[in-house]
Design a protein around this motif. Structure first.
Motif, PDB file in Angstrom:
ATOM      1  N   VAL A 140      32.927  41.449  38.071  1.00 46.43           N
ATOM      2  CA  VAL A 140      33.770  42.030  39.337  1.00 46.43           C
ATOM      3  C   VAL A 140      33.550  43.512  39.577  1.00 46.43           C
ATOM      4  O   VAL A 140      33.465  44.124  38.504  1.00 46.43           O
ATOM      5  CB  VAL A 140      35.221  41.634  38.963  1.00 46.43           C
ATOM      6  N   THR A 141      33.505  43.907  40.656  1.00 47.24           N
ATOM      7  CA  THR A 141      33.532  45.218  41.194  1.00 47.24           C
ATOM      8  C   THR A 141      34.920  45.541  41.613  1.00 47.24           C
ATOM      9  O   THR A 141      35.509  44.786  42.234  1.00 47.24           O
ATOM     10  CB  THR A 141      32.430  45.815  41.745  1.00 47.24           C
ATOM     11  N   SER A 142      35.207  46.756  41.390  1.00 47.70           N
ATOM     12  CA  SER A 142      36.503  47.177  41.948  1.00 47.70           C
ATOM     13  C   SER A 142      36.610  48.819  41.896  1.00 47.70           C
ATOM     14  O   SER A 142      35.892  49.324  41.446  1.00 47.70           O
ATOM     15  CB  SER A 142      37.735  46.666  41.034  1.00 47.70           C
ATOM     16  N   ARG A 143      37.839  49.354  42.577  1.00 48.81           N
ATOM     17  CA  ARG A 143      38.138  50.767  42.502  1.00 48.81           C
ATOM     18  C   ARG A 143      39.446  50.903  41.900  1.00 48.81           C
ATOM     19  O   ARG A 143      40.426  50.139  42.122  1.00 48.81           O
ATOM     20  CB  ARG A 143      38.181  51.172  44.147  1.00 48.81           C
ATOM     21  N   SER A 144      39.476  51.843  41.192  1.00 45.26           N
ATOM     22  CA  SER A 144      40.728  52.303  40.526  1.00 45.26           C
ATOM     23  C   SER A 144      41.746  52.821  41.379  1.00 45.26           C
ATOM     24  O   SER A 144      41.379  53.629  42.597  1.00 45.26           O
ATOM     25  CB  SER A 144      40.593  53.364  39.386  1.00 45.26           C
ATOM     26  N   SER A 145      42.992  52.398  41.361  1.00 46.56           N
ATOM     27  CA  SER A 145      44.232  53.154  42.088  1.00 46.56           C
ATOM     28  C   SER A 145      44.091  54.561  42.119  1.00 46.56           C
ATOM     29  O   SER A 145      44.834  55.192  42.599  1.00 46.56           O
ATOM     30  CB  SER A 145      45.536  52.514  41.798  1.00 46.56           C
TER      31      SER A 145
END
Length: 346
Positions: A140-145
């Motif tokens: 999974v790829t994601s951006r941190s809040s």
């Protein structure tokens, strides 16, 4: 996996070392057509028509796994509970993050506060292989809040450890430096055999080759891997190893080590190359010069003392790490991001 913080990006013997490279940049991560799914998750393969392939698991199941990890990780970080973290984390990322808990007391107050603040994984994109691939993991790829501009995204792998999916590898990277990951018409990614050569090297050969930058300054590695800011920083560490006052009475050397968890994860890229998450490891040895043996002892640094505060004639530090490496069909492999953590000192 902790958030991408400004936690001291220091050299060996201190805190984590994290390098980023933009060489070989192609396009931003465009990974799958998957978006947020239903919360009614199941680990069963995605139900599809008899003519369509099934995924290793449903996107909803993957979402539930990441949600659980996120919640438990935040709770564990808040109190530095390595046992709790181990219920959702394993592999190289656990080696590094459990060491974070040991090193936490050596960090500035601002970094401690940032590390223990809860955060979430936003804008997730799931990389799910087909069930027929034979692998036991998804990514999974994601951006941190904590990173609203979105210029840094994580690439994380969740593998089955026993009967439980746990995060086993994860790195924060500049999205502009990673080429597109290939997906088929059903939206599934294609895992690649890590032992299969792509151009001049196989993904599972990268670690041993790369550690030469620390051992010799890259006499061999520089012939096999592309020059990037990442490799240049590794060479600088080698070149500066005996600088400063400590170099007057001691000698520092690096030795390639065995990753605590040697499994390599690799995915096919749209351009025909391969993107690999590679475990890394080396040992750093600082030893008194013969003229000072018997009369002097080495004082461990604050980070080293977190593991062993004893004054000694030899300080041996173990580093475990991870790297994101692109292996093109032609040309030298490109180390995009590399991170080490001090996990033991004796």
């Amino acid at each position: 996996m902790s958030r991408p913080t400004t936690k001291p990006s220091l050299l060996h013997g201190l805190a984590a070392v994290s390098f980023s490279a933009t060489a070989g940049a192609a396009a931003a991560l465009i990974l799958t057509a998957c978006g947020p799914g239903s919360t009614a998750a199941t680990d069963d393969p995605a139900p599809q028509s008899s003519s369509a392939p099934q995924g290793l698991l449903t996107e909803a199941a993957a979402e539930k796994i990441v949600d659980t990890y996120q919640s438990v990780n935040n709770r564990a970080n808040a109190v530095r509970d390595a046992k709790l973290l181990g219920t959702v984390e394993a592999g190289q990322v656990y080696e590094q993050n459990s060491a974070d808990y040991r090193l936490f007391k050596t960090w500035p107050a601002k970094e401690q506060k940032s590390y223990t603040k809860a955060f979430t994984y936003e804008d997730r994109e799931y990389l799910i292989p087909p069930a027929s691939s034979g692998v036991t993991w998804f990514a999974v790829t994601s951006r941190s809040s904590d990173n609203p501009k979105g210029d840094r995204r994580s690439l994380a792998v969740f593998d089955k450890v026993g009967s439980t999916y746990k995060m086993v590898m994860a790195l924060w990277t500049d999205t502009k430096s990673i080429p597109q990951i290939d997906t088929d018409r059903h939206g599934f990614v294609s895992p690649v055999d890590p032992a299969k050569k792509v151009g001049t090297l196989a993904p599972n050969e990268i670690s041993a080759v790369y550690e030469d930058f620390f051992e010799t300054g890259g006499k061999t590695a520089s012939q096999k891997l592309a020059s990037t800011p990442t490799t240049k920083e590794s060479v600088r560490i080698y070149e500066d190893r005996n600088d400063g006052d400590s170099g007057t009475w001691s000698t520092t050397r690096f030795f390639a080590g065995d990753p605590a968890h040697p499994k390599v994860y690799a995915l096919k890229l749209e351009n025909g190359g391969v993107l690999a998450l590679v475990p890394m490891a080396h040992t750093e040895e600082q030893i008194l010069k013969p003229a000072y043996m018997g009369n002097f002892l080495l004082d461990p640094s604050k980070s080293e003392a977190a593991f062993d505060s004893t004054r000694r004639t030899v300080v041996t530090n173990e580093f475990q790490g991870q790297a994101i490496v692109e292996l093109p069909r032609t040309g030298k492999p490109i180390a995009h991001d590399l991170e080490y953590q001090l996990v033991d000192s004796r």
